[in-house]
Design an enzyme around this catalytic site. Structure first.
Site, PDB file in Angstrom:
ATOM      1  N   THR A 141      -1.716   5.665   2.502  1.00  0.00           N
ATOM      2  CA  THR A 141      -2.940   4.788   2.409  1.00  0.00           C
ATOM      3  C   THR A 141      -2.964   4.001   3.607  1.00  0.00           C
ATOM      4  OG1 THR A 141      -2.794   5.108   0.045  1.00  0.00           O
ATOM      5  CG2 THR A 141      -4.400   3.235   0.935  1.00  0.00           C
ATOM      6  N   LEU A 163       0.816  -1.099  -0.053  1.00  0.00           N
ATOM      7  CA  LEU A 163      -0.179  -0.031  -0.119  1.00  0.00           C
ATOM      8  C   LEU A 163       0.975   1.262  -0.098  1.00  0.00           C
ATOM      9  CD1 LEU A 163      -2.781  -0.829   2.742  1.00  0.00           C
ATOM     10  CD2 LEU A 163      -3.255  -0.851   0.006  1.00  0.00           C
ATOM     11  N   ASP A 164       0.449   2.485  -0.780  1.00  0.00           N
ATOM     12  CA  ASP A 164       1.079   3.638  -0.458  1.00  0.00           C
ATOM     13  C   ASP A 164       1.520   4.233   1.050  1.00  0.00           C
ATOM     14  OD1 ASP A 164       1.074   3.518  -3.172  1.00  0.00           O
ATOM     15  OD2 ASP A 164      -0.758   5.029  -3.414  1.00  0.00           O
ATOM     16  N   LYS A 165       2.336   4.831   1.319  1.00  0.00           N
ATOM     17  CA  LYS A 165       2.627   5.314   2.746  1.00  0.00           C
ATOM     18  C   LYS A 165       1.660   6.109   3.275  1.00  0.00           C
ATOM     19  CE  LYS A 165       6.060   8.014   5.097  1.00  0.00           C
ATOM     20  NZ  LYS A 165       7.389   8.861   5.107  1.00  0.00           N
TER      21      LYS A 165
END
Length: 465
Positions: A157, A153-155
């Site tokens: 998110t 996952l993105d940082k």
């Protein structure tokens, strides 16, 4: 001056039994997992000299070991220093162990399901020292193998992250993610209200030039990767914001963020793709409001994993301020409609033509780099030399080509079929064009020299007396 002795491992013969997680792996990979301090060069030398035995038989580095086999390892083995060797991990602090344990939603023998908080990276990188991958050491004591990430996952998110607890389960889950059989449900707050309440965004995505791969963009030039996102509007707060459910049907980097910004409704707090329009006025948090709410995926033992992650504090506070109720958001997961065969054929043809264009472009670049003209085998002239050659080259006259002297001409369409016998007309021939006479008189050819008359055969006759 003598060299310092190399560091070695154990000084006695060791024997290991292959476990289930290492079934059907190459011998060199088995060493990398079980004895990472032994370098590949040492393993190759041991195998070449017959010092490594699998069930008493010699083995090469590419030999695949099976569950239950016994691997004999000779004593010693140089430890490779530097970045190529196995880096020692720093022990986790009590606070880091507590953070790792607080993220656990579910766990069993195959997987650990975590709820990643926003602001915590999934993996390490330049300037990133605390991440989910580093916190997995907190679970090493519970299993023989270290847990490993399956997806990211993105940082910024938050939400569900699945971690595999063995090599076999990691391969199983990775295949489900790449095969699009795993279903991931995201919740997001977006700016504005989409005109279509339930739709699919299908826009190709590629890396934005000049950003070092850190930012993506919509690329419809034929070079982008296909990306599909389904969205459903759950609720709305006037005309300022909406609460939507997002389902990525493909797994491109920043796909959800790029697609929502592309249709004019960026995710709240996503200034990277939405700019200043991605922030709502008032007391709404400026953090990104994108949360991996739910994950449904097959389990290696045949069951079904279906887990839901609670919202982070800033997301829940924004929901309450906008008048949204969390219990209204868990919609039924609809089955994905299969793509028609004609559409798949069109996509395959498009991908084929894309690869063909790349190959042709590469050939043209090679010819340009070599300085060879596309029409001939010599080098193409440039600069003053090219101007001089163009001036000396014979000029071509433009316009229609003139008929050759003496060639018959015909006007009108060619007759079809033969005329009837009664209407038969004599064929008319077009006289050949005469050559124009020259003003100069034609030069006469010199007369050929006359030859002497032939003499009669036989003896000469005498005169009559």
């Amino acid at each position: 001056m003598s060299k310092a002795p190399k560091k070695t491992g154990d000084d006695h013969v060791r024997q290991f039994t292959v476990q289930h997680d290492d079934n059907d792996v190459r011998l060199d990979r088995w060493f990398k997992r079980q004895l990472p301090e032994v370098g590949f060069a040492t393993v190759s030398r041991w195998a070449r000299t017959g010092q490594i035995r699998v069930d008493g038989k010699r083995a090469d580095v590419d030999t695949r070991v099976l569950k239950g086999q016994v691997v004999r390892v000779p004593p010693g083995g140089a430890i490779i220093p530097g970045p190529k060797g196995q880096r020692e991990r720093k022990p986790l602090t009590d606070a880091q162990i507590a953070l790792a344990e607080s993220m656990v939603l579910e766990k069993d023998r195959a997987a650990i399901i975590l709820n990643k908080p926003p602001g915590l990276a999934t993996q390490g990188g330049t300037g990133t020292f605390e991440h989910v991958d580093g916190l997995l050491d907190a679970f090493v004591g519970e299993t023989d193998a270290r847990p490993r990430l399956v997806h990211r996952l993105d940082k910024d998110t938050s939400g569900v992250v699945l971690v595999a607890r063995s090599a076999n389960s990691a391969a199983f889950f990775s295949k489900r993610f790449s095969g699009r059989t795993a279903r991931k449900i995201y919740w997001a707050l977006i700016v504005g209200i989409p005109d279509i309440k339930d739709g699919i965004i299908e826009l190709p995505i590629s890396k934005q030039p000049g950003t070092g791969g850190e930012k993506m963009m919509v690329d419809e030039s034929g070079e982008g990767q296909s990306a599909r996102t389904r969205y459903r509007v759950i609720s709305r707060a006037g005309n300022s914001a909406a609460w939507v459910e997002l389902q990525p049907l493909t797994g491109r980097t920043h796909q959800l963020r790029v697609h929502m910004a592309a249709i004019g409704h960026p995710i709240v707090g996503d200034g990277k793709y939405g700019g200043q329009t991605a922030f709502l006025t008032g007391s709404i948090s400026r953090k990104m409001h994108l949360h991996a709410r739910r994950l449904r995926i097959e389990h290696p033992e045949g069951d079904l994993i279906d887990v839901t992650a609670p919202l982070p504090e800033h997301f829940a506070a924004s929901m309450a301020q906008l008048g949204f109720h969390e219990e209204d958001g868990d919609l039924a997961i609809d089955p994905i409609k299969p793509i028609p065969e004609k559409t798949m054929q069109k996509r395959a043809a498009k991908a084929h033509s894309k690869e063909y264009r790349k190959e042709r472009r590469g050939e043209r670049r090679k010819r340009a780099d070599g300085g060879v003209a596309s029409g001939g085998g010599g080098r193409k002239a440039t600069g003053k030399r090219a101007v001089a050659e163009a001036a000396l080259a014979p000029k071509r006259k433009s316009g229609p080509r003139k008929p050759v002297d003496g060639a018959p001409t015909r006007s009108g369409p060619k007759p079809v079929g033969k005329p009837p016998l009664g209407d038969k007309k004599p064929a008319v021939r077009t006289p050949a064009a005469k050559k124009p006479r020259s003003d100069k008189p034609a030069a006469r050819k010199p007369a050929a020299p006359r030859s002497a008359p032939a003499r009669p055969k036989g003896p000469p006759k005498g005169k009559a007396g």
